[in-house]
Design a protein around this motif. Structure first.
Motif, PDB file in Angstrom:
ATOM      1  N   GLY A  81       0.798  -1.215   0.000  1.00  0.00           N
ATOM      2  CA  GLY A  81       0.000   0.000   0.000  1.00  0.00           C
ATOM      3  C   GLY A  81       0.831   1.266   0.000  1.00  0.00           C
ATOM      4  O   GLY A  81       0.383   2.324  -0.447  1.00  0.00           O
ATOM      5  N   VAL A  82       2.062   1.186   0.489  1.00  0.00           N
ATOM      6  CA  VAL A  82       2.943   2.352   0.565  1.00  0.00           C
ATOM      7  C   VAL A  82       3.752   2.530  -0.722  1.00  0.00           C
ATOM      8  O   VAL A  82       4.178   3.632  -1.050  1.00  0.00           O
ATOM      9  CB  VAL A  82       3.884   2.207   1.785  1.00  0.00           C
ATOM     10  CG1 VAL A  82       4.905   3.319   1.848  1.00  0.00           C
ATOM     11  CG2 VAL A  82       3.079   2.154   3.068  1.00  0.00           C
ATOM     12  N   ILE A  83       3.918   1.464  -1.463  1.00  0.00           N
ATOM     13  CA  ILE A  83       4.790   1.494  -2.640  1.00  0.00           C
ATOM     14  C   ILE A  83       4.353   2.510  -3.704  1.00  0.00           C
ATOM     15  O   ILE A  83       5.208   3.197  -4.271  1.00  0.00           O
ATOM     16  CB  ILE A  83       4.964   0.082  -3.214  1.00  0.00           C
ATOM     17  CG1 ILE A  83       5.916  -0.673  -2.300  1.00  0.00           C
ATOM     18  CG2 ILE A  83       5.478   0.093  -4.635  1.00  0.00           C
ATOM     19  CD1 ILE A  83       6.245  -2.059  -2.731  1.00  0.00           C
ATOM     20  N   PRO A  84       3.068   2.655  -4.022  1.00  0.00           N
ATOM     21  CA  PRO A  84       2.721   3.673  -5.030  1.00  0.00           C
ATOM     22  C   PRO A  84       3.161   5.083  -4.633  1.00  0.00           C
ATOM     23  O   PRO A  84       3.622   5.855  -5.483  1.00  0.00           O
ATOM     24  CB  PRO A  84       1.199   3.574  -5.128  1.00  0.00           C
ATOM     25  CG  PRO A  84       0.889   2.175  -4.730  1.00  0.00           C
ATOM     26  CD  PRO A  84       1.898   1.840  -3.675  1.00  0.00           C
ATOM     27  N   ALA A  85       3.061   5.421  -3.361  1.00  0.00           N
ATOM     28  CA  ALA A  85       3.519   6.742  -2.912  1.00  0.00           C
ATOM     29  C   ALA A  85       5.035   6.858  -3.047  1.00  0.00           C
ATOM     30  O   ALA A  85       5.547   7.908  -3.465  1.00  0.00           O
ATOM     31  CB  ALA A  85       3.097   6.986  -1.469  1.00  0.00           C
ATOM     32  N   ALA A  86       5.749   5.793  -2.719  1.00  0.00           N
ATOM     33  CA  ALA A  86       7.212   5.808  -2.862  1.00  0.00           C
ATOM     34  C   ALA A  86       7.610   5.934  -4.328  1.00  0.00           C
ATOM     35  O   ALA A  86       8.560   6.654  -4.665  1.00  0.00           O
ATOM     36  CB  ALA A  86       7.813   4.538  -2.255  1.00  0.00           C
ATOM     37  N   LEU A 141      17.233   3.342  -7.427  1.00  0.00           N
ATOM     38  CA  LEU A 141      16.196   3.286  -6.392  1.00  0.00           C
ATOM     39  C   LEU A 141      14.833   2.952  -6.999  1.00  0.00           C
ATOM     40  O   LEU A 141      14.080   2.136  -6.457  1.00  0.00           O
ATOM     41  CB  LEU A 141      16.133   4.617  -5.632  1.00  0.00           C
ATOM     42  CG  LEU A 141      15.101   4.708  -4.514  1.00  0.00           C
ATOM     43  CD1 LEU A 141      15.375   3.670  -3.434  1.00  0.00           C
ATOM     44  CD2 LEU A 141      15.089   6.101  -3.925  1.00  0.00           C
ATOM     45  N   GLN A 142      14.521   3.552  -8.135  1.00  0.00           N
ATOM     46  CA  GLN A 142      13.256   3.261  -8.821  1.00  0.00           C
ATOM     47  C   GLN A 142      13.215   1.791  -9.243  1.00  0.00           C
ATOM     48  O   GLN A 142      12.192   1.126  -9.097  1.00  0.00           O
ATOM     49  CB  GLN A 142      13.123   4.189 -10.036  1.00  0.00           C
ATOM     50  CG  GLN A 142      11.757   4.200 -10.651  1.00  0.00           C
ATOM     51  CD  GLN A 142      10.785   5.074  -9.914  1.00  0.00           C
ATOM     52  OE1 GLN A 142      10.512   4.850  -8.745  1.00  0.00           O
ATOM     53  NE2 GLN A 142      10.240   6.059 -10.585  1.00  0.00           N
ATOM     54  N   PHE A 143      14.329   1.276  -9.735  1.00  0.00           N
ATOM     55  CA  PHE A 143      14.403  -0.139 -10.101  1.00  0.00           C
ATOM     56  C   PHE A 143      14.187  -1.028  -8.882  1.00  0.00           C
ATOM     57  O   PHE A 143      13.482  -2.038  -8.952  1.00  0.00           O
ATOM     58  CB  PHE A 143      15.756  -0.448 -10.756  1.00  0.00           C
ATOM     59  CG  PHE A 143      15.947  -1.900 -11.062  1.00  0.00           C
ATOM     60  CD1 PHE A 143      15.288  -2.494 -12.125  1.00  0.00           C
ATOM     61  CD2 PHE A 143      16.774  -2.685 -10.279  1.00  0.00           C
ATOM     62  CE1 PHE A 143      15.451  -3.837 -12.407  1.00  0.00           C
ATOM     63  CE2 PHE A 143      16.943  -4.028 -10.547  1.00  0.00           C
ATOM     64  CZ  PHE A 143      16.285  -4.612 -11.618  1.00  0.00           C
ATOM     65  N   ALA A 144      14.788  -0.662  -7.748  1.00  0.00           N
ATOM     66  CA  ALA A 144      14.614  -1.450  -6.519  1.00  0.00           C
ATOM     67  C   ALA A 144      13.154  -1.452  -6.065  1.00  0.00           C
ATOM     68  O   ALA A 144      12.631  -2.477  -5.608  1.00  0.00           O
ATOM     69  CB  ALA A 144      15.519  -0.906  -5.411  1.00  0.00           C
ATOM     70  N   ILE A 145      12.492  -0.319  -6.206  1.00  0.00           N
ATOM     71  CA  ILE A 145      11.070  -0.248  -5.836  1.00  0.00           C
ATOM     72  C   ILE A 145      10.240  -1.140  -6.747  1.00  0.00           C
ATOM     73  O   ILE A 145       9.354  -1.860  -6.286  1.00  0.00           O
ATOM     74  CB  ILE A 145      10.575   1.214  -5.864  1.00  0.00           C
ATOM     75  CG1 ILE A 145      11.203   2.009  -4.727  1.00  0.00           C
ATOM     76  CG2 ILE A 145       9.056   1.274  -5.776  1.00  0.00           C
ATOM     77  CD1 ILE A 145      10.948   3.498  -4.786  1.00  0.00           C
ATOM     78  N   PHE A 146      10.534  -1.137  -8.037  1.00  0.00           N
ATOM     79  CA  PHE A 146       9.802  -2.009  -8.966  1.00  0.00           C
ATOM     80  C   PHE A 146      10.062  -3.476  -8.651  1.00  0.00           C
ATOM     81  O   PHE A 146       9.152  -4.307  -8.721  1.00  0.00           O
ATOM     82  CB  PHE A 146      10.164  -1.696 -10.411  1.00  0.00           C
ATOM     83  CG  PHE A 146       9.629  -0.383 -10.898  1.00  0.00           C
ATOM     84  CD1 PHE A 146       8.378   0.076 -10.510  1.00  0.00           C
ATOM     85  CD2 PHE A 146      10.370   0.413 -11.747  1.00  0.00           C
ATOM     86  CE1 PHE A 146       7.876   1.292 -10.955  1.00  0.00           C
ATOM     87  CE2 PHE A 146       9.880   1.626 -12.200  1.00  0.00           C
ATOM     88  CZ  PHE A 146       8.631   2.063 -11.800  1.00  0.00           C
ATOM     89  N   ALA A 147      11.305  -3.822  -8.299  1.00  0.00           N
ATOM     90  CA  ALA A 147      11.618  -5.205  -7.933  1.00  0.00           C
ATOM     91  C   ALA A 147      10.875  -5.606  -6.665  1.00  0.00           C
ATOM     92  O   ALA A 147      10.339  -6.721  -6.566  1.00  0.00           O
ATOM     93  CB  ALA A 147      13.127  -5.368  -7.746  1.00  0.00           C
ATOM     94  N   LEU A 148      10.831  -4.707  -5.683  1.00  0.00           N
ATOM     95  CA  LEU A 148      10.096  -4.980  -4.453  1.00  0.00           C
ATOM     96  C   LEU A 148       8.608  -5.163  -4.729  1.00  0.00           C
ATOM     97  O   LEU A 148       7.960  -6.038  -4.144  1.00  0.00           O
ATOM     98  CB  LEU A 148      10.311  -3.841  -3.450  1.00  0.00           C
ATOM     99  CG  LEU A 148       9.643  -3.987  -2.091  1.00  0.00           C
ATOM    100  CD1 LEU A 148      10.178  -5.214  -1.361  1.00  0.00           C
ATOM    101  CD2 LEU A 148       9.859  -2.739  -1.262  1.00  0.00           C
ATOM    102  N   THR A 149       8.060  -4.377  -5.642  1.00  0.00           N
ATOM    103  CA  THR A 149       6.663  -4.536  -6.028  1.00  0.00           C
ATOM    104  C   THR A 149       6.413  -5.934  -6.589  1.00  0.00           C
ATOM    105  O   THR A 149       5.430  -6.588  -6.249  1.00  0.00           O
ATOM    106  CB  THR A 149       6.269  -3.482  -7.082  1.00  0.00           C
ATOM    107  OG1 THR A 149       6.489  -2.189  -6.537  1.00  0.00           O
ATOM    108  CG2 THR A 149       4.830  -3.627  -7.519  1.00  0.00           C
ATOM    109  N   SER A 150       7.316  -6.402  -7.430  1.00  0.00           N
ATOM    110  CA  SER A 150       7.177  -7.726  -8.023  1.00  0.00           C
ATOM    111  C   SER A 150       7.273  -8.823  -6.959  1.00  0.00           C
ATOM    112  O   SER A 150       6.479  -9.763  -6.946  1.00  0.00           O
ATOM    113  CB  SER A 150       8.260  -7.928  -9.085  1.00  0.00           C
ATOM    114  OG  SER A 150       8.183  -9.213  -9.626  1.00  0.00           O
TER     115      SER A 150
END
Length: 158
Positions: A81-86, A141-150
């Motif tokens: 739920g927090v990831i879209p804001a990040a 950092l953006q790549f890490a967030i996308f990986a975490l989302t996956s």
């Protein structure tokens, strides 16, 4: 042409389809259901009340099945739920870094930059680097967030 498997059909047709009752399937929009806005709101409210009323029993059942997995799923859902804001905030920082890099290059300013990210309890300051270095850090950092989302999506599906 009809094919029959198992026992041959009897001459008398059964009004039931197994254990479920009559074989007649109603049309999806057969005119039943709420027609006015007030009736729709009442229907939504009743459905929400039924869901909320059943929630404690469902949570007890899920907890009894596996407390660790229940906590893990709750944490994965909260983090999702927090990831879209990040993601949005990182995109904002990335755009700001690109604009800064363009300004540094156009105005022939010294190419020294620091990435500053305010977090809930502390502010992160990167080492001194160039404007391009800040852009690269934000892209990683953006790549890490996308990986975490996956990963979180996979965990929640499992």
């Amino acid at each position: 042409m009809m094919f029959h498997f198992g026992r041959p059909p009897t001459s008398q047709g059964s009004p039931h389809s197994g254990l479920t009752g009559p074989a007649d399937i109603p049309e999806p929009n057969s005119g039943e259901g709420p027609k006015t806005l007030r009736e729709r709101w009442r229907s939504i409210r009743e459905a929400a009340q039924g869901t909320v009323a059943a929630l404690p029993r469902v949570m007890r059942l899920v907890w009894a099945a596996s407390p660790r997995l229940t906590v893990g799923l709750g944490l994965a859902t909260a983090l999702s739920g927090v990831i879209p804001a990040a993601t949005a905030y990182t995109a904002k920082l990335l755009l700001n870094a690109v604009v800064t890099a363009i300004r540094v290059n156009a105005d022939h300013l010294p190419d020294r930059a620091v990435l500053t990210v305010p977090l809930p309890f502390v502010t992160y300051h990167s080492p001194v680097t160039t404007a391009t270095g800040v852009i690269v850090m934000l892209a990683v950092l953006q790549f890490a967030i996308f990986a975490l989302t996956s990963v979180l999506g996979t965990v929640r599906n499992i």
